[in-house]
Design a protein around this motif. Sequence first.
Motif, PDB file in Angstrom:
ATOM      1  N   LYS A   1      -1.409  -5.914  -3.039  1.00  0.00           N
ATOM      2  CA  LYS A   1       0.105  -4.747  -3.358  1.00  0.00           C
ATOM      3  C   LYS A   1      -0.154  -4.607  -4.582  1.00  0.00           C
ATOM      4  O   LYS A   1      -0.588  -5.244  -5.671  1.00  0.00           O
ATOM      5  N   ASN A   2       0.310  -2.787  -4.465  1.00  0.00           N
ATOM      6  CA  ASN A   2       0.696  -2.298  -5.269  1.00  0.00           C
ATOM      7  C   ASN A   2      -0.237  -1.205  -6.358  1.00  0.00           C
ATOM      8  O   ASN A   2      -0.614  -0.818  -6.785  1.00  0.00           O
ATOM      9  N   GLN A   3      -1.721  -1.929  -5.671  1.00  0.00           N
ATOM     10  CA  GLN A   3      -3.198  -1.482  -5.888  1.00  0.00           C
ATOM     11  C   GLN A   3      -2.811   0.297  -5.716  1.00  0.00           C
ATOM     12  O   GLN A   3      -2.378   0.203  -4.331  1.00  0.00           O
ATOM     13  N   LEU A   4      -3.304   1.031  -6.479  1.00  0.00           N
ATOM     14  CA  LEU A   4      -3.470   3.038  -6.341  1.00  0.00           C
ATOM     15  C   LEU A   4      -4.333   3.214  -5.210  1.00  0.00           C
ATOM     16  O   LEU A   4      -5.972   2.221  -5.757  1.00  0.00           O
ATOM     17  N   VAL A   5      -4.428   3.635  -3.773  1.00  0.00           N
ATOM     18  CA  VAL A   5      -5.158   4.436  -3.241  1.00  0.00           C
ATOM     19  C   VAL A   5      -5.853   5.887  -3.492  1.00  0.00           C
ATOM     20  O   VAL A   5      -7.068   5.907  -4.103  1.00  0.00           O
ATOM     21  N   TRP A   6      -5.247   6.683  -4.322  1.00  0.00           N
ATOM     22  CA  TRP A   6      -4.771   7.820  -4.781  1.00  0.00           C
ATOM     23  C   TRP A   6      -4.438   7.630  -5.257  1.00  0.00           C
ATOM     24  O   TRP A   6      -2.669   7.966  -4.732  1.00  0.00           O
TER      25      TRP A   6
ATOM     26  N   GLY B   1      -3.178  -3.492   7.338  1.00  0.00           N
ATOM     27  CA  GLY B   1      -1.724  -3.960   6.225  1.00  0.00           C
ATOM     28  C   GLY B   1      -1.191  -2.224   6.280  1.00  0.00           C
ATOM     29  O   GLY B   1      -1.144  -1.742   7.449  1.00  0.00           O
ATOM     30  N   ASN B   2      -0.540  -1.862   5.498  1.00  0.00           N
ATOM     31  CA  ASN B   2       0.559  -1.175   5.115  1.00  0.00           C
ATOM     32  C   ASN B   2       0.686  -0.416   3.830  1.00  0.00           C
ATOM     33  O   ASN B   2       0.299  -0.634   2.368  1.00  0.00           O
ATOM     34  N   LEU B   3       1.080   1.387   3.664  1.00  0.00           N
ATOM     35  CA  LEU B   3       0.032   2.101   2.666  1.00  0.00           C
ATOM     36  C   LEU B   3       2.312   2.452   2.494  1.00  0.00           C
ATOM     37  O   LEU B   3       2.922   2.639   2.809  1.00  0.00           O
TER      38      LEU B   3
ATOM     39  N   GLY C   1      -7.281  16.980   3.423  1.00  0.00           N
ATOM     40  CA  GLY C   1      -8.428  16.815   1.679  1.00  0.00           C
ATOM     41  C   GLY C   1      -9.734  16.905   2.780  1.00  0.00           C
ATOM     42  O   GLY C   1     -10.531  17.848   1.370  1.00  0.00           O
ATOM     43  N   LEU C   2      -9.814  15.808   3.902  1.00  0.00           N
ATOM     44  CA  LEU C   2     -11.265  16.223   3.870  1.00  0.00           C
ATOM     45  C   LEU C   2     -12.095  17.573   4.929  1.00  0.00           C
ATOM     46  O   LEU C   2     -12.700  18.231   4.318  1.00  0.00           O
ATOM     47  N   LEU C   3     -10.786  17.635   5.220  1.00  0.00           N
ATOM     48  CA  LEU C   3     -11.431  19.646   5.669  1.00  0.00           C
ATOM     49  C   LEU C   3     -11.412  20.510   5.065  1.00  0.00           C
ATOM     50  O   LEU C   3     -11.722  21.515   5.469  1.00  0.00           O
ATOM     51  N   GLU C   4     -10.514  21.214   4.010  1.00  0.00           N
ATOM     52  CA  GLU C   4     -10.145  21.732   3.327  1.00  0.00           C
ATOM     53  C   GLU C   4     -10.346  21.587   1.563  1.00  0.00           C
ATOM     54  O   GLU C   4     -10.560  22.621   1.425  1.00  0.00           O
ATOM     55  N   GLY C   5     -10.771  20.643   1.474  1.00  0.00           N
ATOM     56  CA  GLY C   5     -10.821  19.976   0.264  1.00  0.00           C
ATOM     57  C   GLY C   5      -9.955  20.532  -0.704  1.00  0.00           C
ATOM     58  O   GLY C   5      -9.720  20.462  -2.510  1.00  0.00           O
ATOM     59  N   ILE C   6      -8.445  20.290  -0.476  1.00  0.00           N
ATOM     60  CA  ILE C   6      -8.063  20.528  -1.307  1.00  0.00           C
ATOM     61  C   ILE C   6      -7.094  19.177  -2.118  1.00  0.00           C
ATOM     62  O   ILE C   6      -7.509  18.083  -2.019  1.00  0.00           O
ATOM     63  N   ALA C   7      -6.390  19.176  -3.272  1.00  0.00           N
ATOM     64  CA  ALA C   7      -5.763  18.296  -4.208  1.00  0.00           C
ATOM     65  C   ALA C   7      -4.833  17.079  -3.113  1.00  0.00           C
ATOM     66  O   ALA C   7      -4.735  17.738  -2.245  1.00  0.00           O
ATOM     67  N   ARG C   8      -5.406  15.898  -3.385  1.00  0.00           N
ATOM     68  CA  ARG C   8      -4.371  15.364  -2.445  1.00  0.00           C
ATOM     69  C   ARG C   8      -2.862  15.633  -2.895  1.00  0.00           C
ATOM     70  O   ARG C   8      -2.015  15.831  -4.360  1.00  0.00           O
ATOM     71  N   MET C   9      -2.199  15.394  -2.479  1.00  0.00           N
ATOM     72  CA  MET C   9      -0.415  15.885  -2.053  1.00  0.00           C
ATOM     73  C   MET C   9       0.306  14.898  -2.748  1.00  0.00           C
ATOM     74  O   MET C   9       1.728  15.440  -3.165  1.00  0.00           O
ATOM     75  N   SER C  10       0.098  13.532  -2.447  1.00  0.00           N
ATOM     76  CA  SER C  10       0.807  12.717  -2.968  1.00  0.00           C
ATOM     77  C   SER C  10      -0.502  11.465  -3.155  1.00  0.00           C
ATOM     78  O   SER C  10      -1.431  11.773  -3.118  1.00  0.00           O
ATOM     79  N   SER C  11       1.212  10.467  -4.054  1.00  0.00           N
ATOM     80  CA  SER C  11      -0.266   9.293  -4.269  1.00  0.00           C
ATOM     81  C   SER C  11       0.627   8.343  -3.646  1.00  0.00           C
ATOM     82  O   SER C  11       1.041   7.957  -2.522  1.00  0.00           O
ATOM     83  N   VAL C  12      -0.557   7.292  -3.399  1.00  0.00           N
ATOM     84  CA  VAL C  12      -0.583   6.641  -2.270  1.00  0.00           C
ATOM     85  C   VAL C  12      -1.101   4.700  -2.844  1.00  0.00           C
ATOM     86  O   VAL C  12      -2.507   5.223  -3.334  1.00  0.00           O
ATOM     87  N   LYS C  13      -0.660   3.939  -2.506  1.00  0.00           N
ATOM     88  CA  LYS C  13      -0.410   3.081  -2.747  1.00  0.00           C
ATOM     89  C   LYS C  13      -0.335   1.611  -1.904  1.00  0.00           C
ATOM     90  O   LYS C  13       0.162   1.795  -1.165  1.00  0.00           O
ATOM     91  N   CYS C  14      -1.199   0.419  -2.007  1.00  0.00           N
ATOM     92  CA  CYS C  14      -0.495  -0.353  -1.306  1.00  0.00           C
ATOM     93  C   CYS C  14       0.316  -1.226  -1.233  1.00  0.00           C
ATOM     94  O   CYS C  14       0.974  -1.578  -2.254  1.00  0.00           O
ATOM     95  N   PHE C  15       0.863  -0.895   0.045  1.00  0.00           N
ATOM     96  CA  PHE C  15       1.929  -1.548   0.562  1.00  0.00           C
ATOM     97  C   PHE C  15       2.568  -2.676   0.745  1.00  0.00           C
ATOM     98  O   PHE C  15       3.375  -3.619   0.484  1.00  0.00           O
ATOM     99  N   SER C  16       1.882  -3.313   1.279  1.00  0.00           N
ATOM    100  CA  SER C  16       1.605  -4.762   2.015  1.00  0.00           C
ATOM    101  C   SER C  16       0.750  -6.032   1.063  1.00  0.00           C
ATOM    102  O   SER C  16       0.345  -5.159   0.350  1.00  0.00           O
TER     103      SER C  16
END
Length: 131
Positions: A16-21, A36-38, A62-77
């Motif tokens: 919970k609350n750990q940042l994925v990116w 789980g949920n993010l 990001g995988l296909l185009e190589g662009i920077a992450r468009m949002s921050s993602v963290k663990c919600f569960s």
Amino acid sequence: LIVQLLSHMERESYTKNQLVWRQGSESISLKLVVSGNLIAMLEDEAGTNETITSGNTIGELGLLEGIARMSSVKCFSDEAVLFSLRRKTYEILVEGSPNVARLIDTICIRYLSARVQHVSNRIFETRCLPI
């Protein structure tokens, strides 16, 4: 093909609350949410977020185009398990296992088209473009 794809992915665990990116960071992988949920959050928008449930993928663009992450993602569960496919591994699959790479492309296209449809519906419902 699914078993072959999963054999190229790495298992990751988050609590919970750990940042994925973080938004703006380099995109180096696609992730499949197995359990789980993010929550994805736009850093520059007050309260703009989206829950990501198991069975979904994140990081396709990001995988296909190589662009920077468009949002921050963290663990919600309390905890979440993800399987990660690095871009370098994807590029190797494109050359050596085109059927597996095509499966990844199909998954990405379907998720990206669902997201476009979701945004289109929100624009139609509110009769305005998001700012």
